[in-house]
Design an enzyme around this catalytic site. Structure first.
Site, PDB file in Angstrom:
ATOM      1  N   LYS A 124       0.842  -1.202   0.000  1.00  0.00           N
ATOM      2  CA  LYS A 124       0.000   0.000   0.000  1.00  0.00           C
ATOM      3  C   LYS A 124       0.878   1.254   0.000  1.00  0.00           C
ATOM      4  O   LYS A 124       0.552   2.244  -0.644  1.00  0.00           O
ATOM      5  CB  LYS A 124      -0.921  -0.011   1.216  1.00  0.00           C
ATOM      6  CG  LYS A 124      -1.972  -1.123   1.174  1.00  0.00           C
ATOM      7  CD  LYS A 124      -3.039  -0.873   2.244  1.00  0.00           C
ATOM      8  CE  LYS A 124      -3.685  -2.148   2.763  1.00  0.00           C
ATOM      9  NZ  LYS A 124      -4.424  -2.926   1.792  1.00  0.00           N
ATOM     10  N   GLU A 208      -2.915   7.021   7.635  1.00  0.00           N
ATOM     11  CA  GLU A 208      -3.808   7.794   6.771  1.00  0.00           C
ATOM     12  C   GLU A 208      -4.767   8.598   7.616  1.00  0.00           C
ATOM     13  O   GLU A 208      -5.146   8.159   8.701  1.00  0.00           O
ATOM     14  CB  GLU A 208      -4.655   6.840   5.900  1.00  0.00           C
ATOM     15  CG  GLU A 208      -3.976   6.403   4.633  1.00  0.00           C
ATOM     16  CD  GLU A 208      -4.782   5.336   3.889  1.00  0.00           C
ATOM     17  OE1 GLU A 208      -5.943   5.076   4.240  1.00  0.00           O
ATOM     18  OE2 GLU A 208      -4.207   4.764   2.958  1.00  0.00           O
ATOM     19  N   HIS A 243     -14.338  -3.972   7.996  1.00  0.00           N
ATOM     20  CA  HIS A 243     -13.591  -3.644   6.780  1.00  0.00           C
ATOM     21  C   HIS A 243     -13.681  -4.725   5.711  1.00  0.00           C
ATOM     22  O   HIS A 243     -12.863  -4.777   4.802  1.00  0.00           O
ATOM     23  CB  HIS A 243     -12.114  -3.353   7.098  1.00  0.00           C
ATOM     24  CG  HIS A 243     -11.941  -2.297   8.144  1.00  0.00           C
ATOM     25  ND1 HIS A 243     -12.377  -1.008   7.960  1.00  0.00           N
ATOM     26  CD2 HIS A 243     -11.399  -2.340   9.384  1.00  0.00           C
ATOM     27  CE1 HIS A 243     -12.110  -0.306   9.055  1.00  0.00           C
ATOM     28  NE2 HIS A 243     -11.526  -1.087   9.925  1.00  0.00           N
ATOM     29  N   ARG A 299      -5.833  -8.405  -9.204  1.00  0.00           N
ATOM     30  CA  ARG A 299      -6.449  -9.716  -9.434  1.00  0.00           C
ATOM     31  C   ARG A 299      -7.919  -9.507  -9.728  1.00  0.00           C
ATOM     32  O   ARG A 299      -8.423  -8.389  -9.660  1.00  0.00           O
ATOM     33  CB  ARG A 299      -6.314 -10.561  -8.163  1.00  0.00           C
ATOM     34  CG  ARG A 299      -6.894  -9.818  -6.953  1.00  0.00           C
ATOM     35  CD  ARG A 299      -6.981 -10.684  -5.725  1.00  0.00           C
ATOM     36  NE  ARG A 299      -7.137  -9.897  -4.508  1.00  0.00           N
ATOM     37  CZ  ARG A 299      -8.283  -9.416  -4.050  1.00  0.00           C
ATOM     38  NH1 ARG A 299      -9.411  -9.621  -4.711  1.00  0.00           N
ATOM     39  NH2 ARG A 299      -8.328  -8.709  -2.944  1.00  0.00           N
TER      40      ARG A 299
END
Ligand code: ADP
Ligand code: ADP
Ligand code: MG
Length: 667
Positions: A124, A208, A243, A299
């Site tokens: 990430k 973040e 999540h 993917r």
């Protein structure tokens, strides 16, 4: 590198996965004339994907590490069967750059991006640095190399709380913590690192800004090896639990056409930054106004069918054509958005018990026909076993319609028309979720499910007159069908008997609730049902999966499954699980059974909490079992003495295994 070495035509495809995605890939590969090879673990010998493929190779023991995650075994399986290409599905090794490279080194085509692209986008942090350079909007944050406490604390301070601490290598919502104040930061980093290390073998963190009440919006992209790259509109996946996505739809009901074009253009820019080849997804969070890049999944995604239904494109077909080295068959302005699609993930889990996974045999597995806009991607069939080793997703149900409202209604109807027995599923929960008024009006954010959990998991209504009558009718109908062909069976002439009036009584209860009684009057004259003082005329007309019950002049459809003394009914009022209290003594035996301390599910004994000979209060903890990462403590059913413990820590026990004996104190 010369891309023709990576992508070229092949005739035999190995699918390095299991469950619904393996079945789904096999279906398209077969339609394209390819020979298909399945792989399986010892736990999956009789699995659906093995039955569907032309050939199948045993990889090893049940544990994923020994089978589906064993790259060497997979490549050996390809060699053995002459497979020339590998489709990784999702999960397992699908985003593992080393596996992609190992396939290439073994002379196999990997159906997906190159190892280099995966490495660039896999972390990430790395992908955010790339996106920053490419000018794709990011959530404000820190994704640098330095990982010391002071650097992270300073970064958090600068971003401003609340923030999200995230594992750079993360996936499936793991290794993530929301931090609302500076004081919470240090412990959150420690625990996120621990989780990330265990799950991904990599504990690097990024930070973040936590977007409050966020939405999840993502764009499907696909690129070919000749430099063409397309976006196939967006999906909204805001309905999440921990999540993890639960419901997904396309297009997003949140975006207007201008916003749609903005987010799709950002996604093309993101994928274009690595000259992406293959199917991929660019994920964004949104505050309802702007979108911010969070990660790319290199993917096919679980929720790809909603995109297929609104575009008319078979994404697996396109993946395979790209792997053949072909150019994408359409240009960007030829991709059309048609109607709306909604998908629900059907899991073997119990929403009422904190979504505890459920394993066992699918004694009943009845899903509606795939007509009228309904599509079902399943990985299981009736009689199949759901083992505790893998993801608990059983199937996906997807509905398409010209409008969102009708798509939701179709999906709900499909869920309501499904009957699964033998294990617990989240089907009623999914139904409650998609029909919730706030889902209808799209007044949601990613925290919606958690906040509304109580309403979404409230237990079914108590059985009423219709359900009691349906229960009695179900038993009679079942006995009559079993007796068919048996000469002189009384049920053959059910409803009209020349032998005078007779009565038969039934008692039912829900859980530990009170018993409710109903009597059946039959013999000469029409049969009636009697509840208290009320007598109701009725008829039963059997049909697939149940019967039509006409009660007091109103015909209604009842789905019924009888499993010993457990009755499962679906009437116009909803779903009901009834226990038939057997008048012939079955109950005493059952009560004895209920007092046994036995494993409710296959699992591992992780703690023994009481010693042999100990005096136990009712409810005293005896031992703890771990089932699919969830712990469950077994307790004394009554006050007594712990006679014996029949297991020890570390034992792997099967469902029903007796684990301890408690002798009731003689009062
Ligand atoms: P994301 O990683 O963003 O959640 P998806 O929604 O596509 O993306 O979910 C992929 C997840 O599906 C994996 O992280 C894994 O937990 C789960 N999974 C992996 N393999 C399988 C499988 N064979 N069947 C069902 N689910 C699986
Ligand atoms: P994973 O690899 O586990 O899928 P993601 O980065 O895609 O990790 O995040 C998973 C989910 O967490 C997202 O779908 C979103 O709901 C939530 N999320 C991620 N980043 C943020 C953020 N900065 N602010 C708010 N929610 C976020
Ligand atoms: Mg994600």
């Amino acid at each position: 590198m010369d891309r023709s070495k990576l992508y070229r035509r092949f005739r035999t495809l190995l699918i390095a996965n299991r469950g619904e995605i393996a079945c789904r890939v096999i279906r398209t590969a077969r339609a394209m004339g390819l020979r298909t090879v399945a792989v399986y673990s010892e736990a999956d010998r009789d699995a659906m994907h093995v039955a569907l493929a032309d050939e199948a190779v045993l990889l090893g023991p049940a544990r994923a590490r020994d089978s589906y995650l064993n790259a060497e075994r997979l490549i050996e399986a390809a060699r053995k069967t002459g497979a020339e290409a590998v489709h990784p599905g999702y999960g397992f090794l699908s985003e593992n750059a080393e596996f992609a490279r190992a396939c290439f080194d073994a002379g196999l085509v990997f159906v997906g991006p190159t190892a280099g692209m995966m490495t660039a986008m896999g972390s990430k942090s790395g992908s955010k640095a790339l996106m920053e350079k490419a000018g794709v909007p990011l959530v404000p944050g820190y994704h640098g190399e330095a990982q010391d406490d002071a650097t992270l604390a300073k970064a958090a301070d600068k971003i401003g709380f609340p923030i999200l601490v995230k594992a750079s290598a993360g996936g499936g919502g793991r290794g993530m913590r929301i931090v609302r104040s500076a004081a919470e930061l240090a412990p959150a980093i420690v625990s996120a690192k621990r989780e990330a290390k265990a799950a991904f073998g990599d504990d690097r963190m990024l930070i973040e800004k936590y977007v409050d009440n966020p939405r999840h919006i993502e764009v499907q992209v696909i690129g070919d090896s000749q430099g063409n790259l397309l976006s196939l509109f967006e999906r909204e996946c805001t309905l999440q639990r921990r999540h993890q996505k639960v419901i997904e739809e396309a297009p997003s009901p949140t975006l207007n056409p201008a916003q749609r074009e903005t987010v799709c253009a950002a996604a093309r820019k993101a994928a274009g930054a690595v000259n992406y080849v293959g199917a991929g997804t660019i994920e964004f969070v949104s505050d309802g106004k702007d979108v911010f890049f969070i990660e790319m999944n290199t993917r096919l995604q679980v929720e790809h069918p909603v995109t297929e239904l609104i575009t008319g494109i078979d994404l697996v077909e396109w993946q395979l054509r790209v792997a053949f080295g072909e150019a994408l068959p359409l240009k960007q302005d030829e991709i059309r958005l048609n109607g709306h699609a909604v998908e629900a993930r059907v899991y073997a889990e119990n929403p009422i018990k904190n979504f505890m996974p459920s394993v066992g045999k699918l004694s009943t597995w009845r899903l509606p026909a795939e007509t009228g806009g309904l599509r079902i991607d399943a990985g299981y069939r009736e009689g199949d076993a759901v083992s505790p080793y893998y993801d608990a997703m059983l199937a996906k149900m997807i509905a398409w319609a010209p409008t969102r409202d009708v798509a939701i209604d179709r999906l709900n109807r499909g869920l309501e028309d499904s009957d699964v027995r033998g294990i617990v599923t989240n089907i009623p929960f999914l139904s409650a979720l998609i029909t919730h008024p706030k889902v209808r009006t799209n007044a949601i954010d990613t925290g919606f499910i958690e906040r509304e959990l109580a309403a979404l998991t409230s237990t079914a209504p108590a059985p009423g007159e219709l359900e009691l009558c349906a229960a009695a009718a179900a038993i009679v109908n079942d006995e009559r069908q079993a007796a068919q062909g048996e000469a002189n069976s009384p049920w053959q002439t059910f409803g009209w008997m020349p032998v005078g009036r007779r009565q038969r009584s039934f008692a039912f209860r829900v859980g530990h609730g009170p018993e409710q009684e109903i009597s059946l009057n039959y013999g000469s004259g029409p049969s009636t049902l009697l509840i208290g003082e009320r007598e109701l005329a009725f008829t039963v007309a059997p049909k697939g999966g149940g019967f039509d019950l006409t009660l007091d002049g109103v015909k209604s459809s009842v789905a019924a499954v009888i499993d010993g003394h457990e009755l499962y009914l679906r009437t116009r009022n909803g779903r009901f699980d009834l226990h038939w209290v057997d008048p012939f003594g079955g109950e005493t035996e059952e009560q004895a059974g209920a007092d046994k301390i036995a494993a409710p599910l296959p699992g591992t004994v992780v703690a023994v909490l009481a010693e042999e000979g100990a005096k136990l209060e009712k409810g005293a903890p005896i031992l703890t079992l771990e089932v699919m990462k969830m712990e469950q403590t077994l307790r004394a059913p009554y006050a007594g003495v712990l006679k014996s413990i029949k297991c020890k820590v570390g034992d792997i026990v099967q469902e029903g295994t007796e684990l301890a004996v408690v002798e009731a104190s003689g009062e």
